[in-house]
Enzyme design. Structure first.
Site, PDB file in Angstrom:
ATOM      1  N   LYS A   1      -0.837  35.112 -33.282  1.00  0.00           N
ATOM      2  CA  LYS A   1      -1.630  36.177 -32.693  1.00  0.00           C
ATOM      3  C   LYS A   1      -1.307  37.479 -33.410  1.00  0.00           C
ATOM      4  CE  LYS A   1      -1.975  36.574 -28.339  1.00  0.00           C
ATOM      5  NZ  LYS A   1      -3.356  37.005 -28.669  1.00  0.00           N
ATOM      6  N   GLY A   2      -2.099  38.501 -33.117  1.00  0.00           N
ATOM      7  CA  GLY A   2      -1.815  39.810 -33.696  1.00  0.00           C
ATOM      8  C   GLY A   2      -2.800  40.242 -34.755  1.00  0.00           C
TER       9      GLY A   2
ATOM     10  N   GLU B   1       1.079  42.092 -26.212  1.00  0.00           N
ATOM     11  CA  GLU B   1       0.594  40.771 -25.771  1.00  0.00           C
ATOM     12  C   GLU B   1       1.777  39.873 -25.415  1.00  0.00           C
ATOM     13  OE1 GLU B   1      -3.538  40.586 -28.378  1.00  0.00           O
ATOM     14  OE2 GLU B   1      -1.735  39.684 -29.200  1.00  0.00           O
TER      15      GLU B   1
ATOM     16  N   GLY C   1      -8.892  41.760 -28.210  1.00  0.00           N
ATOM     17  CA  GLY C   1      -9.710  41.149 -29.265  1.00  0.00           C
ATOM     18  C   GLY C   1     -11.103  40.848 -28.773  1.00  0.00           C
TER      19      GLY C   1
ATOM     20  N   ASP D   1      -5.940  35.417 -22.987  1.00  0.00           N
ATOM     21  CA  ASP D   1      -6.009  36.078 -24.297  1.00  0.00           C
ATOM     22  C   ASP D   1      -6.520  35.086 -25.344  1.00  0.00           C
ATOM     23  OD1 ASP D   1      -5.733  37.949 -26.301  1.00  0.00           O
ATOM     24  OD2 ASP D   1      -3.566  38.130 -26.162  1.00  0.00           O
ATOM     25  N   GLY D   2      -6.984  35.618 -26.444  1.00  0.00           N
ATOM     26  CA  GLY D   2      -7.416  34.810 -27.581  1.00  0.00           C
ATOM     27  C   GLY D   2      -6.246  34.500 -28.505  1.00  0.00           C
ATOM     28  N   ALA D   3      -6.576  33.955 -29.678  1.00  0.00           N
ATOM     29  CA  ALA D   3      -5.548  33.664 -30.688  1.00  0.00           C
ATOM     30  C   ALA D   3      -6.225  33.617 -32.055  1.00  0.00           C
ATOM     31  CB  ALA D   3      -4.869  32.331 -30.392  1.00  0.00           C
TER      32      ALA D   3
HETATM   33  C1  5RP Z   1      -5.023  40.610 -31.064  1.00  0.00           C
HETATM   34  C2  5RP Z   1      -4.958  39.133 -30.963  1.00  0.00           C
HETATM   35  C3  5RP Z   1      -6.231  38.408 -30.734  1.00  0.00           C
HETATM   36  O1  5RP Z   1      -6.083  37.575 -29.637  1.00  0.00           O
HETATM   37  C4  5RP Z   1      -6.576  37.592 -31.941  1.00  0.00           C
HETATM   38  O2  5RP Z   1      -6.580  38.439 -33.085  1.00  0.00           O
HETATM   39  C5  5RP Z   1      -7.923  36.887 -31.792  1.00  0.00           C
HETATM   40  O3  5RP Z   1      -8.937  37.839 -31.853  1.00  0.00           O
HETATM   41  P1  5RP Z   1     -10.460  37.456 -31.622  1.00  0.00           P
HETATM   42  O4  5RP Z   1     -10.593  37.039 -30.201  1.00  0.00           O
HETATM   43  O5  5RP Z   1     -11.193  38.734 -31.934  1.00  0.00           O
HETATM   44  O6  5RP Z   1     -10.823  36.347 -32.578  1.00  0.00           O
HETATM   45  O7  5RP Z   1      -3.937  38.522 -31.057  1.00  0.00           O
HETATM   46  O8  5RP Z   1      -3.779  41.163 -31.396  1.00  0.00           O
END
Ligand code: 5RP
Length: 218
Positions: A94-95, A103, A29, A81-83
Site C-alpha cells: 500500500k502507499g 493507514e 485512494g 481500504d484499497g491496495a
Molecule cells: C494509498 C493507498 C491506496 O489504498 C492504494 O494506493 C490503492 O489506491 P487506488 O484505490 O486508487 O487504486 O495505499 O496510500
C-alpha cells in the site's frame, strides 16, 4: 466491467460489513473514495469515521460524515481500504497514494481490515508495484543506501510530501518472497517511518471486484 466499475462494486460490497452505530476506519485512494460515497448513503446508521489521510477526512466531511480524532477513539470494528497489490495470503503493498503510515496506524487499531480492490491488484508475488517507504527528510540518502544493500532500487517520489511532512522513496526491483520479514527489516532502518508492506497486519478479508462479480477471499 472497467477497472473503475470493479472498484465501485467492491466498495458497494463492503457496506454490508459495517456494523450499526460504529466508528468506521476509512482508507485513502480512488477505491476508498468510492467507499466513502457509499458510506454517505448510510451515514445516519454510523457514529462517524476515522480518516487515514487529510484527503479522506475532507471527502468524509464534504459528505456530512463526522470525522473523529483517533486519539479519542478506542474501538474501530472495521477498517476499509484499497491496495496497490495483494496476495491470496492477504499480504499487501500500500502507499501508492502516500498515506501508508496513517493507514497502518488505523489498520492497527481496527478489529477487522476489509480490503477492496479491482482484479488487477491480485498478484502471486508482491513487488512489481514499487514499494513506498516513508522517510524522515534528513535520512533520505542514508535510507536509500541501506535499501540498495537490501537489493532494491529506491527512487525519490518527486514533488510529494506526506501528511506527516516526510518524503517517500519508491523501491523498484524487489521480488518480495518473505513480506513479513522485509516489512520488519525496512522498519528497523533509522529514519524510516514505515513502509508500505502490510504483512504483519494484513487484511482479514479481500473483496475483489471481477468481471464475474465480487470474489471474497478470507
Ligand atoms: C494509498 C493507498 C491506496 O489504498 C492504494 O494506493 C490503492 O489506491 P487506488 O484505490 O486508487 O487504486 O495505499 O496510500
Amino acid at each position: 466491467m472497467t477497472q473503475d466499475e470493479q472498484k465501485r462494486a467492491a466498495a458497494v460490497a463492503a457496506i454490508q460489513y459495517i456494523p450499526v452505530d460504529c466508528i468506521v476506519g476509512v482508507g485513502t485512494g480512488s477505491t476508498a473514495n468510492y467507499f466513502i460515497d457509499e458510506l454517505a448513503k448510510i451515514k445516519h446508521k454510523i457514529e462517524g469515521a476515522v480518516a487515514s489521510s487529510d484527503a479522506t477526512a475532507q471527502r468524509l466531511k464534504e459528505h456530512g460524515i463526522e470525522v473523529h480524532d483517533l486519539n479519542n477513539v478506542i474501538d474501530i470494528p472495521v477498517y476499509v481500504d484499497g491496495a496497490d497489490e495483494i496476495t491470496e495470503n492477504l499480504h499487501m503493498i500500500k502507499g501508492g497514494g502516500g498515506a501508508l503510515t496513517r493507514e497502518k496506524i488505523v489498520a492497527a487499531v481496527a478489529q477487522k481490515f476489509i480490503c477492496i480492490t479491482d482484479q488487477s491488484k491480485l498478484v502471486k508475488i508482491l513487488g512489481n508495484f514499487p514499494l513506498p517507504v516513508e522517510v524522515i527528510p534528513m535520512a533520505r540518502s542514508y535510507v536509500a543506501r541501506e535499501i540498495v544493500h537490501l537489493g532494491g532500487h529506491p527512487a525519490l517520489r518527486h514533488d510529494f510530501i506526506t501528511d506527516n511532512g516526510n518524503i517517500i522513496l519508491d523501491v523498484h526491483g524487489l521480488q518480495i518472497i518473505n513480506p513479513v520479514e522485509l516489512e520488519a527489516t525496512l522498519n528497523q532502518i533509522a529514519g524510516v517511518v514505515t513502509n508500505g508492506l502490510f504483512a504483519r497486519r494484513g487484511a482479514d478479508t479481500l473483496l475483489l471486484g471481477t468481471d464475474n462479480g465480487i470474489r471474497i477471499i478470507s
